[in-house]
Design a protein around this motif. Structure first.
Motif, PDB file in Angstrom:
ATOM      1  N   CYS A   1      55.375  24.234  70.108  1.00 19.07           N
ATOM      2  CA  CYS A   1      54.264  23.470  69.523  1.00 19.07           C
ATOM      3  C   CYS A   1      54.119  23.945  68.082  1.00 19.07           C
ATOM      4  CB  CYS A   1      52.989  23.721  70.316  1.00 19.07           C
ATOM      5  SG  CYS A   1      51.482  23.065  69.579  1.00 19.07           S
ATOM      6  N   ALA A   2      54.455  23.085  67.154  1.00 14.56           N
ATOM      7  CA  ALA A   2      54.436  23.439  65.735  1.00 14.56           C
ATOM      8  C   ALA A   2      53.088  23.090  65.116  1.00 14.56           C
ATOM      9  CB  ALA A   2      55.552  22.707  65.000  1.00 14.56           C
ATOM     10  N   ALA A   3      52.487  24.061  64.455  1.00 16.12           N
ATOM     11  CA  ALA A   3      51.173  23.877  63.844  1.00 16.12           C
ATOM     12  C   ALA A   3      51.309  23.687  62.338  1.00 16.12           C
ATOM     13  CB  ALA A   3      50.288  25.073  64.141  1.00 16.12           C
ATOM     14  N   SER A   4      50.427  22.882  61.782  1.00 15.37           N
ATOM     15  CA  SER A   4      50.403  22.685  60.340  1.00 15.37           C
ATOM     16  C   SER A   4      49.004  22.275  59.898  1.00 15.37           C
ATOM     17  CB  SER A   4      51.414  21.603  59.919  1.00 15.37           C
ATOM     18  OG  SER A   4      51.056  20.357  60.467  1.00 15.37           O
ATOM     19  N   GLY A   5      48.722  22.493  58.611  1.00 10.49           N
ATOM     20  CA  GLY A   5      47.445  22.064  58.058  1.00 10.49           C
ATOM     21  C   GLY A   5      46.292  23.018  58.272  1.00 10.49           C
ATOM     22  N   PHE A   6      46.552  24.136  58.918  1.00  8.13           N
ATOM     23  CA  PHE A   6      45.516  25.161  59.081  1.00  8.13           C
ATOM     24  C   PHE A   6      46.203  26.522  59.169  1.00  8.13           C
ATOM     25  CE2 PHE A   6      45.936  26.205  63.628  1.00  8.13           C
ATOM     26  CZ  PHE A   6      46.635  25.104  64.112  1.00  8.13           C
ATOM     27  N   THR A   7      45.427  27.584  59.050  1.00 12.00           N
ATOM     28  CA  THR A   7      45.982  28.935  59.093  1.00 12.00           C
ATOM     29  C   THR A   7      46.168  29.321  60.553  1.00 12.00           C
ATOM     30  OG1 THR A   7      44.821  29.457  57.033  1.00 12.00           O
ATOM     31  CG2 THR A   7      45.728  31.305  58.299  1.00 12.00           C
ATOM     32  N   PHE A   8      47.383  29.110  61.032  1.00  8.23           N
ATOM     33  CA  PHE A   8      47.706  29.259  62.453  1.00  8.23           C
ATOM     34  C   PHE A   8      47.317  30.635  62.979  1.00  8.23           C
ATOM     35  CE2 PHE A   8      49.833  28.358  66.309  1.00  8.23           C
ATOM     36  CZ  PHE A   8      50.729  29.370  66.620  1.00  8.23           C
ATOM     37  N   SER A   9      47.563  31.665  62.181  1.00  6.68           N
ATOM     38  CA  SER A   9      47.343  33.038  62.637  1.00  6.68           C
ATOM     39  C   SER A   9      45.867  33.394  62.813  1.00  6.68           C
ATOM     40  CB  SER A   9      47.983  34.018  61.649  1.00  6.68           C
ATOM     41  OG  SER A   9      47.391  33.870  60.372  1.00  6.68           O
ATOM     42  N   MET A  10      44.969  32.508  62.452  1.00  2.65           N
ATOM     43  CA  MET A  10      43.538  32.775  62.572  1.00  2.65           C
ATOM     44  C   MET A  10      42.905  32.133  63.803  1.00  2.65           C
ATOM     45  SD  MET A  10      42.358  32.521  58.574  1.00  2.65           S
ATOM     46  CE  MET A  10      40.711  33.097  58.910  1.00  2.65           C
ATOM     47  N   TYR A  11      43.733  31.549  64.656  1.00  7.62           N
ATOM     48  CA  TYR A  11      43.202  30.847  65.827  1.00  7.62           C
ATOM     49  C   TYR A  11      43.910  31.266  67.106  1.00  7.62           C
ATOM     50  CZ  TYR A  11      40.833  27.663  62.647  1.00  7.62           C
ATOM     51  OH  TYR A  11      40.017  27.127  61.677  1.00  7.62           O
ATOM     52  N   ALA A  12      43.110  31.440  68.169  1.00  5.84           N
ATOM     53  CA  ALA A  12      43.690  31.546  69.499  1.00  5.84           C
ATOM     54  C   ALA A  12      44.178  30.164  69.924  1.00  5.84           C
ATOM     55  CB  ALA A  12      42.651  32.078  70.480  1.00  5.84           C
ATOM     56  N   MET A  13      45.189  30.151  70.763  1.00  6.83           N
ATOM     57  CA  MET A  13      45.818  28.897  71.176  1.00  6.83           C
ATOM     58  C   MET A  13      45.946  28.845  72.691  1.00  6.83           C
ATOM     59  SD  MET A  13      46.466  27.358  68.274  1.00  6.83           S
ATOM     60  CE  MET A  13      47.570  26.052  68.837  1.00  6.83           C
ATOM     61  N   ALA A  14      46.231  27.658  73.206  1.00  5.34           N
ATOM     62  CA  ALA A  14      46.281  27.478  74.656  1.00  5.34           C
ATOM     63  C   ALA A  14      47.289  26.413  75.048  1.00  5.34           C
ATOM     64  CB  ALA A  14      44.897  27.083  75.182  1.00  5.34           C
ATOM     65  N   TRP A  15      47.643  26.430  76.302  1.00  7.05           N
ATOM     66  CA  TRP A  15      48.398  25.354  76.941  1.00  7.05           C
ATOM     67  C   TRP A  15      47.555  24.816  78.094  1.00  7.05           C
ATOM     68  CZ3 TRP A  15      52.720  23.221  75.023  1.00  7.05           C
ATOM     69  CH2 TRP A  15      53.452  23.956  74.090  1.00  7.05           C
ATOM     70  N   VAL A  16      47.530  23.498  78.202  1.00  6.68           N
ATOM     71  CA  VAL A  16      46.775  22.783  79.230  1.00  6.68           C
ATOM     72  C   VAL A  16      47.700  21.712  79.783  1.00  6.68           C
ATOM     73  CG1 VAL A  16      44.719  21.393  79.703  1.00  6.68           C
ATOM     74  CG2 VAL A  16      44.611  23.214  77.986  1.00  6.68           C
ATOM     75  N   ARG A  17      47.598  21.400  81.062  1.00  8.31           N
ATOM     76  CA  ARG A  17      48.452  20.360  81.631  1.00  8.31           C
ATOM     77  C   ARG A  17      47.634  19.375  82.447  1.00  8.31           C
ATOM     78  NH1 ARG A  17      51.934  23.863  86.142  1.00  8.31           N
ATOM     79  NH2 ARG A  17      50.195  24.183  87.638  1.00  8.31           N
ATOM     80  N   GLN A  18      48.242  18.208  82.647  1.00 13.55           N
ATOM     81  CA  GLN A  18      47.602  17.176  83.463  1.00 13.55           C
ATOM     82  C   GLN A  18      48.652  16.571  84.377  1.00 13.55           C
ATOM     83  OE1 GLN A  18      45.597  13.947  81.395  1.00 13.55           O
ATOM     84  NE2 GLN A  18      44.202  13.695  83.121  1.00 13.55           N
ATOM     85  N   ALA A  19      48.516  16.830  85.669  1.00 13.65           N
ATOM     86  CA  ALA A  19      49.417  16.265  86.659  1.00 13.65           C
ATOM     87  C   ALA A  19      49.032  14.817  86.930  1.00 13.65           C
ATOM     88  CB  ALA A  19      49.346  17.088  87.942  1.00 13.65           C
ATOM     89  N   PRO A  20      49.963  14.029  87.461  1.00 12.92           N
ATOM     90  CA  PRO A  20      49.668  12.617  87.738  1.00 12.92           C
ATOM     91  C   PRO A  20      48.432  12.465  88.635  1.00 12.92           C
ATOM     92  CG  PRO A  20      52.008  13.063  87.993  1.00 12.92           C
ATOM     93  CD  PRO A  20      51.351  14.387  87.792  1.00 12.92           C
ATOM     94  N   GLY A  21      47.466  11.668  88.189  1.00  8.25           N
ATOM     95  CA  GLY A  21      46.277  11.407  88.979  1.00  8.25           C
ATOM     96  C   GLY A  21      45.271  12.537  89.035  1.00  8.25           C
ATOM     97  N   GLU A  22      45.513  13.594  88.254  1.00  3.96           N
ATOM     98  CA  GLU A  22      44.637  14.759  88.282  1.00  3.96           C
ATOM     99  C   GLU A  22      43.947  14.948  86.925  1.00  3.96           C
ATOM    100  OE1 GLU A  22      45.668  15.435  92.191  1.00  3.96           O
ATOM    101  OE2 GLU A  22      44.167  16.557  91.026  1.00  3.96           O
ATOM    102  N   GLY A  23      42.976  15.862  86.898  1.00  5.90           N
ATOM    103  CA  GLY A  23      42.313  16.200  85.646  1.00  5.90           C
ATOM    104  C   GLY A  23      43.089  17.245  84.864  1.00  5.90           C
ATOM    105  N   LEU A  24      42.542  17.642  83.738  1.00  9.19           N
ATOM    106  CA  LEU A  24      43.171  18.664  82.917  1.00  9.19           C
ATOM    107  C   LEU A  24      43.072  20.033  83.587  1.00  9.19           C
ATOM    108  CD1 LEU A  24      41.857  17.587  79.405  1.00  9.19           C
ATOM    109  CD2 LEU A  24      44.188  17.349  80.265  1.00  9.19           C
ATOM    110  N   GLU A  25      44.152  20.783  83.508  1.00  9.87           N
ATOM    111  CA  GLU A  25      44.191  22.134  84.075  1.00  9.87           C
ATOM    112  C   GLU A  25      44.623  23.105  82.989  1.00  9.87           C
ATOM    113  OE1 GLU A  25      47.366  22.888  86.846  1.00  9.87           O
ATOM    114  OE2 GLU A  25      46.524  24.822  87.511  1.00  9.87           O
ATOM    115  N   TRP A  26      43.747  24.021  82.621  1.00  8.01           N
ATOM    116  CA  TRP A  26      44.116  25.082  81.689  1.00  8.01           C
ATOM    117  C   TRP A  26      45.137  25.978  82.372  1.00  8.01           C
ATOM    118  CZ3 TRP A  26      43.255  30.272  82.844  1.00  8.01           C
ATOM    119  CH2 TRP A  26      43.630  31.176  81.830  1.00  8.01           C
TER     120      TRP A  26
END
Length: 128
Positions: free
Chosen positions: A21-46
């Motif tokens: 996941c390539a970041a641009s337009g902000f100071t990447f090193s100043m933010y915590a980051m995450a991955w979230v997924r969504q399975a078919p027919g389901e809600g978002l899952e951190w």
């Protein structure tokens, strides 16, 4: 777009994939980051978060021991290494930015409002 994803695709049961996941337009090193997924027919899952330096990580029980989150602040890139993939891992995967000042606390799950930018998502399909 602040977060641009690549990778994804179809992999067999037990296989591996790495999502960048390539970041641009902000100071990447100043933010915590995450991955979230969504399975078919389901809600978002951190599934995972990483702090600004990469020194603290946090995982959902569903992926702990199989997935690894990491970041390269020199390249402004977040990664998710996925190993021992199972059909239940089939989902659209999103990288996301936590708000400025977010603290990664192992054993806790971020609230739904604790993301302020999202990648476009990438499909991961695990075949049995």
């Amino acid at each position: 777009d602040p977060l641009v994803q690549s990778g994804g695709g179809t992999v067999q049961f037990g296989g591996s994939l790495r999502l960048p996941c390539a970041a641009s337009g902000f100071t990447f090193s100043m933010y915590a980051m995450a991955w979230v997924r969504q399975a078919p027919g389901e809600g978002l899952e951190w599934i995972s978060s990483i702090d600004m330096s990469g020194g603290t990580t946090n995982y959902a029980d569903s992926v702990k021991g199989r997935f690894t989150i990491s970041r390269d602040n020199a390249k402004n890139t977040l990664y998710l290494q996925m190993d021992s993939l199972k059909p239940d891992d089939t989902a659209v995967y999103y990288c996301a930015r936590h708000p400025r000042g977010f603290i990664v606390r192992p054993g806790t799950t971020p609230k739904t409002w604790e993301y302020d930018y999202w990648g476009q998502g990438t499909q991961v399909t695990v075949s049995a």
